[in-house]
Structure formats: C-alpha cells, structure tokens
Design a protein around this motif. Structure first.
Motif, PDB file in Angstrom:
ATOM      1  N   TYR A 124       2.051   0.251   4.601  1.00  0.00           N
ATOM      2  CA  TYR A 124       2.336   1.724   4.510  1.00  0.00           C
ATOM      3  C   TYR A 124       1.086   2.414   5.192  1.00  0.00           C
ATOM      4  N   GLU A 125       1.203   3.383   6.319  1.00  0.00           N
ATOM      5  CA  GLU A 125       0.137   3.854   6.791  1.00  0.00           C
ATOM      6  C   GLU A 125       0.144   5.384   6.755  1.00  0.00           C
ATOM      7  N   ALA A 184       2.454  -0.393   9.630  1.00  0.00           N
ATOM      8  CA  ALA A 184       1.891  -1.164  10.251  1.00  0.00           C
ATOM      9  C   ALA A 184       2.535  -2.679  10.326  1.00  0.00           C
ATOM     10  N   ARG A 193       2.920  -0.719  15.844  1.00  0.00           N
ATOM     11  CA  ARG A 193       3.700  -0.006  14.583  1.00  0.00           C
ATOM     12  C   ARG A 193       4.856  -0.057  14.778  1.00  0.00           C
ATOM     13  N   SER A 202       0.784  -1.111   0.157  1.00  0.00           N
ATOM     14  CA  SER A 202       0.176  -0.111   0.094  1.00  0.00           C
ATOM     15  C   SER A 202       0.950   1.174  -0.096  1.00  0.00           C
TER      16      SER A 202
END
Length: 365
Positions: free
Chosen positions: A142-143, A132, A119, A88
């Motif tokens: 990916y956040e 994450a 995290r 992501s």
C-alpha cells in the motif's frame, strides 16, 4: 463512505461503497451494474445504449483472461485486492471503497531521481488506490489512496520527454506522474478518472449523500473516529501547505465554538490535534463541505482555563502570532482533553529557580 443501504453484488463484500448510489440511477432493464460487467471495464463513454435498452461493450483490451501481472488476469488481480491482506495498508478495507472500475500496471516517475518504478493503479468509483509491486513475493504494498473529488488528471504535453504519461495532482496531494505502456491506456485512465471525479463532486454537493450530515455533531466516540477517517480522505476547500495525510496521526477531534475580537457571533469550528499542529476547519451551513481555516504550531500556542462551569466550558487560546480565541466546548470530556493537551509549562517554574543552599551536617562530639 456511502450512506446508501443497498447490498453490493460483489461476493464476499459486506460493506457498502459510495458507487452503489449511482446504481440506483440505472433502472432500465438490460443495463448492467458495474459488478456485472466483464473485466476489463471499458470507458464510460463507450457504453452505448440502443432503443431496446441493451448495452454494447467496446473493450480496448483483450479478453478478461489475458494475463496482466504475475500471469494473472485483471479480474483475478481485483479479487486479490479485495480478499488478500496488503502490506502497510491503512484505513478502511478495500471492499469498503466499492467496485473496482479499472486498473493497470503503470510506471511512477520520481522527479528527484528520475527513476521509474512499477506500480499497480486501482480505480474505485470515487478513489484511486496506488500499490507498489513486490514481484518476488507476488504481492502488493500500500502506498496511498486519493479521493477523486480532490484531485485532477491531465496528459503531459506532446513535447514532454515521457511518452504516454499523465499527471495527478490536487490541493491536498503531491503531484505524481504515471507512465502507461501505450496511448490507449492513458486515454482510458484520463477518461475514467475525469468521469468519476465529476460524479464524486456531484454526490458530495448532495446533502442526502454527505457523510458529514450523519457524523456532525460528533457527540459520540464512534462518530469522532469515522469523522477522522472522512477528513483524511475528503477534499478540504482552500487547503494550504502540507497535505493533511502528512501531519502525523490525528490525536483528538472536537466540534467547538470560537469567538475573537473581530467576530460578533460565535463561529463553529472543528479542532484537530496533530503531534505538532492544531488544525482549524469550518463547515458550511448544510454541513456537507469542509473548509480550511488555519493551522497553528502547538509549540507557539497555549490554553488558559476560563470557566469549567456546566454549560459554560471555556478556555482561551493564545499565541505570539494570533489573536486570542475564546473556545467553548460542548462536553466536559472535550474541555478537559483540549486544555490538557494545549497547556504549556510556565516559563518561571520552580524547576528554573536556583536550588536552596546546602546545610552542613553537624559534627558529632
């Protein structure tokens, strides 16, 4: 997003990160650059230089081979962030953000559910990356990545129910609470984030280090694409409402001049088209800072063509809750794209009219 052309020392990294500019400030022999420091990197306040320009490194952790996550050391995890695809992921690649200053496993507190999830925080010179953790696949997800110049970090008060926690917030980001394993970890995070935030702000105020001075005017396609990425990461003065990252994909960007009944002279504005909003931004005279000027819901406004003559590409932007704006474009492409995207169908269109009466067929004799 740095503008310096110094080559990074990190193996396998070809892009230039903004932290390289700070390396130019360190010229004394015997002082290590960030890429040469053994991991884990200590807080900046613990780097003490003696009269012989030597450096004493005081680490709050064990040796760099100490396992941090999945049996891997901090240095191995940094290499993983640099070299392996992250699920992501959005925007420019991780090496483009420069050297990794610090990282550790923390717990993210959810204000609504009161849950805490693991995290991995990664601090670059001017950005904070939130990942994450997928323990089953031993991979990262990916956040988001936050610009330090637009955020601040502070420890939660002692009477808080969460021990060794700190909060990150800003005008363009949602507040997040991270919980560390021990108080020394929290102290390292707060010190490094504050130090890097100050450096980011000082570099942003320097015209020689501002990406805007190279991207504006955005008269080429590649400049517009780079400027889009810049605006999604850089702090915007006096921002209000929903963070820009949550407005959806940025469809089009244009530098225009606008005039209304209150202004005597045309004002330079950046127009950004989002799926449901038109965002207006301004630049300072040196073009090193961006300021929020307003956001208009696209369903409440429309563009009316006024002039398509060369050198006078103008349309009027009107709406129920705004004063009409006369917009002047610099290129025919900007003019056609903006007027097409912002035009609204007329209320009394042909489709709304009653259909004509049916004529009966003639009978054959």
């Amino acid at each position: 997003m740095g503008c310096c052309s110094v080559t990074q020392r990190h193996v396998g990294i070809t892009e230039v990160g903004p932290d390289e500019m700070e390396l130019l400030e360190i010229s004394s022999p015997g002082v290590w650059g960030l890429s040469e420091m053994p991991f884990p990197s200590p807080p900046l306040s613990e780097l003490k230089q003696d009269t012989h320009s030597s450096v004493t490194l005081v680490s709050t952790e064990g040796p760099s081979s100490q396992a941090i996550l999945w049996g891997r050391s901090r240095q191995e995890l940094h290499q993983l962030v640099y070299s392996k695809p992250i699920s992501s992921w959005e925007g420019q690649s991780a090496p483009a953000y420069g050297e990794i200053v610090w990282s550790s496993v923390v717990y993210l507190h959810n204000h609504h559910t009161q849950e805490m999830t693991k995290r991995y925080l990664v601090l670059f010179s001017f950005h904070l990356l939130i990942l994450a953790i997928d323990d089953r696949k031993q991979a990262f997800i990916y956040e988001g990545i936050l610009p330090l110049s637009g955020t601040s970090a502070q420890a939660l008060p002692p009477d808080s129910k969460m021990k060794d926690a700190f909060e990150i917030n800003g005008s363009m980001v949602e507040a997040r609470i991270f919980i560390c394993d021990k108080s020394t970890d929290r102290a390292v995070w707060l010190e490094n984030i504050e130090e890097r935030r100050k450096r980011a702000l000082s570099l942003q105020l320097s015209p020689s280090h501002s990406a805007l001075s190279y991207l504006v005017p955005c008269d080429k396609t590649w400049k517009k694409e780079e400027l889009k990425r810049y605006l999604l990461q850089a702090p915007i003065w006096q921002w209000e409402g929903t963070p820009i990252q949550h407005l959806g994909p940025m469809g089009y960007l244009s530098l225009v001049h606008v005039v209304n009944a209150q202004w005597q002279e045309p004002q330079e504005r950046l127009l950004l088209l989002f799926p449901e909003d038109l965002l207006l931004l301004s630049l300072d005279s040196r073009r090193i800072q961006v300021k929020y000027e307003g956001r208009l819901p696209r369903k409440t406004i429309k563009a009316l063509e006024r002039s398509a003559l060369p050198g006078r590409l103008q349309f009027e932007l009107t709406g129920e809750f705004m004063m009409p704006l006369l917009v002047s474009c610099h290129s025919e492409e900007d003019y056609k794209t903006l007027t097409f995207q912002l035009q609204q169908p007329e209320q009394n269109s042909v489709l709304d009219q009653a259909p004509p009466p049916l004529i009966p067929k003639k009978r054959r004799s």
